[in-house]
Design an enzyme around this catalytic site. Structure first.
Site, PDB file in Angstrom:
ATOM      1  N   ARG A  35       0.850  -1.212   0.000  1.00  9.86           N
ATOM      2  CA  ARG A  35       0.000   0.000   0.000  1.00  9.86           C
ATOM      3  C   ARG A  35       0.879   1.253   0.000  1.00  9.86           C
ATOM      4  NH1 ARG A  35      -3.039  -3.806   2.095  1.00  9.86           N
ATOM      5  NH2 ARG A  35      -5.311  -3.680   2.262  1.00  9.86           N
ATOM      6  N   ASP A  57       6.706 -10.656  -3.146  1.00  7.35           N
ATOM      7  CA  ASP A  57       5.489  -9.862  -3.375  1.00  7.35           C
ATOM      8  C   ASP A  57       5.775  -8.361  -3.473  1.00  7.35           C
ATOM      9  OD1 ASP A  57       4.012 -12.150  -3.336  1.00  7.35           O
ATOM     10  OD2 ASP A  57       2.562 -11.465  -1.848  1.00  7.35           O
ATOM     11  N   ASN A  99       2.817 -14.342  -8.067  1.00  5.42           N
ATOM     12  CA  ASN A  99       1.541 -14.733  -7.453  1.00  5.42           C
ATOM     13  C   ASN A  99       1.140 -13.744  -6.358  1.00  5.42           C
ATOM     14  OD1 ASN A  99      -0.781 -16.148  -7.007  1.00  5.42           O
ATOM     15  ND2 ASN A  99       0.198 -17.902  -6.005  1.00  5.42           N
ATOM     16  N   GLY A 101      -1.228 -11.250  -5.070  1.00  4.06           N
ATOM     17  CA  GLY A 101      -2.601 -10.741  -5.241  1.00  4.06           C
ATOM     18  C   GLY A 101      -2.657  -9.240  -5.051  1.00  4.06           C
ATOM     19  N   ARG A 129      -6.730 -16.955 -10.359  1.00  6.00           N
ATOM     20  CA  ARG A 129      -7.298 -16.192  -9.225  1.00  6.00           C
ATOM     21  C   ARG A 129      -8.275 -15.122  -9.731  1.00  6.00           C
ATOM     22  NH1 ARG A 129      -2.636 -14.774  -4.973  1.00  6.00           N
ATOM     23  NH2 ARG A 129      -4.491 -14.094  -3.850  1.00  6.00           N
ATOM     24  N   SER A 177     -11.045  -8.679  -0.792  1.00  8.64           N
ATOM     25  CA  SER A 177     -11.194  -7.296  -0.292  1.00  8.64           C
ATOM     26  C   SER A 177     -10.206  -6.375  -0.998  1.00  8.64           C
ATOM     27  CB  SER A 177     -10.959  -7.259   1.222  1.00  8.64           C
ATOM     28  OG  SER A 177      -9.596  -7.535   1.512  1.00  8.64           O
ATOM     29  N   ASP A 324      -5.815 -15.194   6.577  1.00 13.70           N
ATOM     30  CA  ASP A 324      -4.434 -15.662   6.353  1.00 13.70           C
ATOM     31  C   ASP A 324      -3.943 -16.469   7.558  1.00 13.70           C
ATOM     32  OD1 ASP A 324      -4.472 -14.350   3.939  1.00 13.70           O
ATOM     33  OD2 ASP A 324      -2.980 -12.836   4.452  1.00 13.70           O
ATOM     34  N   GLN A 351      -6.909 -18.615  -3.248  1.00 16.56           N
ATOM     35  CA  GLN A 351      -5.691 -17.844  -2.983  1.00 16.56           C
ATOM     36  C   GLN A 351      -4.474 -18.598  -3.528  1.00 16.56           C
ATOM     37  OE1 GLN A 351      -6.629 -16.726   1.183  1.00 16.56           O
ATOM     38  NE2 GLN A 351      -6.873 -14.663   0.394  1.00 16.56           N
ATOM     39  N   GLU A 352      -3.364 -18.592  -2.820  1.00 21.22           N
ATOM     40  CA  GLU A 352      -2.150 -19.210  -3.377  1.00 21.22           C
ATOM     41  C   GLU A 352      -2.391 -20.657  -3.780  1.00 21.22           C
ATOM     42  OE1 GLU A 352      -2.315 -16.829  -1.332  1.00 21.22           O
ATOM     43  OE2 GLU A 352      -0.406 -15.838  -0.927  1.00 21.22           O
ATOM     44  N   ARG A 355      -6.765 -23.370  -0.068  1.00 21.26           N
ATOM     45  CA  ARG A 355      -6.200 -23.500   1.286  1.00 21.26           C
ATOM     46  C   ARG A 355      -7.017 -24.417   2.182  1.00 21.26           C
ATOM     47  NH1 ARG A 355      -3.788 -17.340   2.326  1.00 21.26           N
ATOM     48  NH2 ARG A 355      -1.767 -17.864   1.422  1.00 21.26           N
ATOM     49  N   HIS A 396       3.254 -20.195   0.604  1.00 26.07           N
ATOM     50  CA  HIS A 396       4.090 -19.834   1.749  1.00 26.07           C
ATOM     51  C   HIS A 396       3.410 -20.125   3.083  1.00 26.07           C
ATOM     52  CE1 HIS A 396       2.110 -15.580   1.771  1.00 26.07           C
ATOM     53  NE2 HIS A 396       1.395 -16.390   1.029  1.00 26.07           N
ATOM     54  N   ARG A 397       2.099 -19.899   3.145  1.00 30.31           N
ATOM     55  CA  ARG A 397       1.446 -20.074   4.456  1.00 30.31           C
ATOM     56  C   ARG A 397       1.253 -21.544   4.817  1.00 30.31           C
ATOM     57  NH1 ARG A 397       1.245 -15.082   5.920  1.00 30.31           N
ATOM     58  NH2 ARG A 397       0.630 -13.533   4.402  1.00 30.31           N
ATOM     59  N   LYS A 422       7.743 -15.647  -0.811  1.00 30.27           N
ATOM     60  CA  LYS A 422       6.659 -14.747  -1.237  1.00 30.27           C
ATOM     61  C   LYS A 422       6.491 -13.578  -0.250  1.00 30.27           C
ATOM     62  CE  LYS A 422       1.886 -14.864  -2.932  1.00 30.27           C
ATOM     63  NZ  LYS A 422       1.204 -13.822  -2.196  1.00 30.27           N
TER      64      LYS A 422
HETATM   65  O1  LIG Z   1      -5.236  -6.195   1.299  1.00 29.74           O
HETATM   66  C1  LIG Z   1      -4.345  -6.967   1.679  1.00 29.74           C
HETATM   67  O2  LIG Z   1      -3.199  -6.557   1.952  1.00 29.74           O
HETATM   68  C2  LIG Z   1      -4.647  -8.403   1.833  1.00 29.74           C
HETATM   69  C3  LIG Z   1      -5.955  -8.818   1.850  1.00 29.74           C
HETATM   70  C4  LIG Z   1      -6.328 -10.239   2.022  1.00 29.74           C
HETATM   71  O3  LIG Z   1      -6.732 -10.707   0.758  1.00 29.74           O
HETATM   72  P1  LIG Z   1      -8.255 -11.085   0.382  1.00 29.74           P
HETATM   73  O4  LIG Z   1      -9.131  -9.952   0.705  1.00 29.74           O
HETATM   74  O5  LIG Z   1      -8.136 -11.385  -1.064  1.00 29.74           O
HETATM   75  O6  LIG Z   1      -8.593 -12.275   1.227  1.00 29.74           O
HETATM   76  C5  LIG Z   1      -5.175 -11.113   2.520  1.00 29.74           C
HETATM   77  O7  LIG Z   1      -5.503 -12.465   2.336  1.00 29.74           O
HETATM   78  C6  LIG Z   1      -3.888 -10.790   1.789  1.00 29.74           C
HETATM   79  O8  LIG Z   1      -2.821 -11.561   2.267  1.00 29.74           O
HETATM   80  C7  LIG Z   1      -3.515  -9.339   1.985  1.00 29.74           C
HETATM   81  C1  LIG Z   2      -3.478 -14.355   0.204  1.00 31.61           C
HETATM   82  C2  LIG Z   2      -2.248 -13.873   0.319  1.00 31.61           C
HETATM   83  O1  LIG Z   2      -1.633 -13.035  -0.533  1.00 31.61           O
HETATM   84  P1  LIG Z   2      -2.073 -12.271  -1.855  1.00 31.61           P
HETATM   85  O2  LIG Z   2      -3.569 -12.341  -1.999  1.00 31.61           O
HETATM   86  O3  LIG Z   2      -1.579 -10.869  -1.648  1.00 31.61           O
HETATM   87  O4  LIG Z   2      -1.362 -12.963  -2.973  1.00 31.61           O
HETATM   88  C3  LIG Z   2      -1.395 -14.233   1.495  1.00 31.61           C
HETATM   89  O5  LIG Z   2      -0.321 -13.618   1.656  1.00 31.61           O
HETATM   90  O6  LIG Z   2      -1.766 -15.108   2.265  1.00 31.61           O
END
Ligand SMILES: O=C(O)C1=C[C@@H](OP(=O)(O)O)[C@@H](O)[C@H](O)C1
Ligand SMILES: C=C(OP(=O)(O)O)C(=O)O
Length: 436
Positions: A35, A57, A99, A101, A129, A177, A324, A351-352, A355, A396-397, A422
């Protein structure tokens, strides 16, 4: 950026011979670093980020910003960003985010401020995704944003004309989100004020993090109390920050707090506060506390003391807002004296890796009784946990969580330990500190 350590294909975790009593320094937050990079890029002039996360990341975010004409100079965990005041380099541009997000979502919205054609892609899993609801919101604001393969997943194309219209937008952010965060961060640069009506459930803490950080950087994002409507005045500008300190990563901290919970030991995470910007700090203050741990903020950081053997309690929880850490919880649940049920994390199947399925498959392999639900799992106390090799699914998690089981059970082997790069490249070195 620093080099990621080289890891073997498999890593055997040695059980702890005594309970830890230590303070761990985890890296800076991924969510805050990515951010802050966007806000610094949008600000006009130089910002300095301290304790920024150096990991895959954030590297893909930095590299993408450079391609968009934003100067970023990283010296260890000090990042210097030369913000361009909302101007980004014209397309065509190709961005690759592996990867990540956050990078995929935040950069898609940033590209909407540009001119020309931007293409955003990632690794194979990223191509599965969801992104559709973010694309739909950008389309409502006059941007030709679409999925190249027509499946609402990357590669994504953003064709922009230098104008983000603004106005009233409907957005569903159930799949992630991050869609809402992405839109809110660029909203002050639109032609008109933006009102976002959120449809469906919202996981609020990450959006709250966005709003609190925007305020730190000089931009107000207003929200209705029920978080179903957000409002951003156009024309506001992020102000460059001379020394913006990134909090320690609360999701990364969860593994060390969980280690204390498992072993009856005490672990502090340096510099973390119970009122951290990151919602995931609630894993310690709420979830572990409910399981019988003592959680205390001290001068050195946030500290967790695990209960004596046999006294860790299971919990029944909606983990959607801090999902997470649902994997961290899954790893310690078999050691509790009552079942644990996690609900409302269906989105984490996208997600990754999937899960929910990964957790259930890997725990079953170790002889733990687990019931898979569409939106979570129930994990039963295990009398005996078997040794085994853990598939980590490039997540990673999964790797960081399942390693915790090895602190108590001999013969736990983690496949592809390097996948921690990651978000936490020095995870295994930090874990080793529990043995000292
Ligand atoms: O806004 C963020 O920094 C994140 C929001 C979450 O994602 P989701 O809203 O896709 O679950 C979380 O899982 C991710 O690790 C980081
Ligand atoms: C979901 C995760 O990451 P992102 O969505 O940022 O890839 C995470 O770090 O668990």
């Amino acid at each position: 950026m620093t080099e990621t350590p080289v890891y073997p294909e498999k890593l055997t975790i040695e059980p702890l011979v005594r309970s830890p009593d230590t303070t761990i320094t985890v890296p800076g937050s991924k969510s805050i670093t990515n951010r802050a990079l966007i806000m610094a890029a949008l600000a006009e002039g130089r910002s300095v980020l301290l304790n920024a996360l150096e990991s895959e990341d954030t590297e893909v975010m930095v590299e993408s910003l450079r391609r968009l004409g934003v100067g970023v100079h990283a010296e260890g965990n000090r990042f210097v960003v030369e913000g361009t005041g909302g101007q980004i380099a014209p397309g065509p541009k190709e961005l690759f985010v592996a990867n990540s997000g956050t990078s995929m979502r935040f950069l898609t919205a940033l590209c909407a401020l540009g001119v020309g054609r931007y293409r955003l892609d990632g690794v194979e899993r990223m191509r599965q995704r969801p992104q559709g609801d973010l694309l739909a919101a950008l389309q409502q604001m006059g941007i030709n944003a679409y999925s190249e393969r027509g499946n609402d997943s990357p590669p994504l194309i953003v064709e922009a004309n230098g104008v983000l219209a603004g106005g009233r937008v409907k957005m569903n952010a159930e799949a992630s989100s991050q869609f809402l965060t992405a839109l809110l961060m660029v909203a002050p640069y639109a032609l008109k004020d933006i009102t976002v009506d959120v449809t469906g459930a919202l996981r609020p803490f990450y959006v709250e993090l966005t709003c609190r950080m925007a305020a730190q950087w000089g931009v107000t994002i207003d929200a209705e109390p029920d978080k179903q409507r957000f409002y951003v005045r156009h024309g506001q500008r992020y102000k460059p920050q001379q020394a913006y300190y990134v909090e320690p990563d609360a999701s990364g901290a969860s593994y060390f707090f969980a280690a204390a919970a498992l072993t009856g030991g005490q672990v502090c995470v340096a510099g973390l506060k119970s009122d951290a910007l990151q919602g995931d700090v609630r894993f310690a203050t709420e979830v572990l506390a409910a399981m019988g741990c003592a959680v205390e903020e001290r001068a050195e950081g946030l500290c967790v003391q695990g209960p004596p053997p046999g006294l860790l309690r299971g919990v029944v929880r909606d983990m959607s807002a801090i999902s997470d850490t649902a994997l961290t919880l899954a790893a310690i649940a078999p050691f509790a004296n009552s079942p644990t049920t996690v609900s409302n994390i269906a989105h984490s199947r996208y997600q990754e890796c999937d899960r929910i399925h990964a957790v259930c498959t890997e725990l079953s392999k170790l002889g733990v009784r687990v019931d898979e639900h569409f939106d979570g799992y129930t994990i039963w106390p295990a009398e005996k946990i078997l040794p085994g090799e853990i598939e980590t699914y490039r997540d990673h998690r999964v790797a960081m969580s399942f390693a915790l089981i090895g602190l108590r059970v001999p013969g736990i082997v983690i496949r592809d330990p390097a996948c921690v790069a990651k978000t936490f490249p020095n995870y295994w070195q930090c874990l080793e500190q529990l043995y000292t």
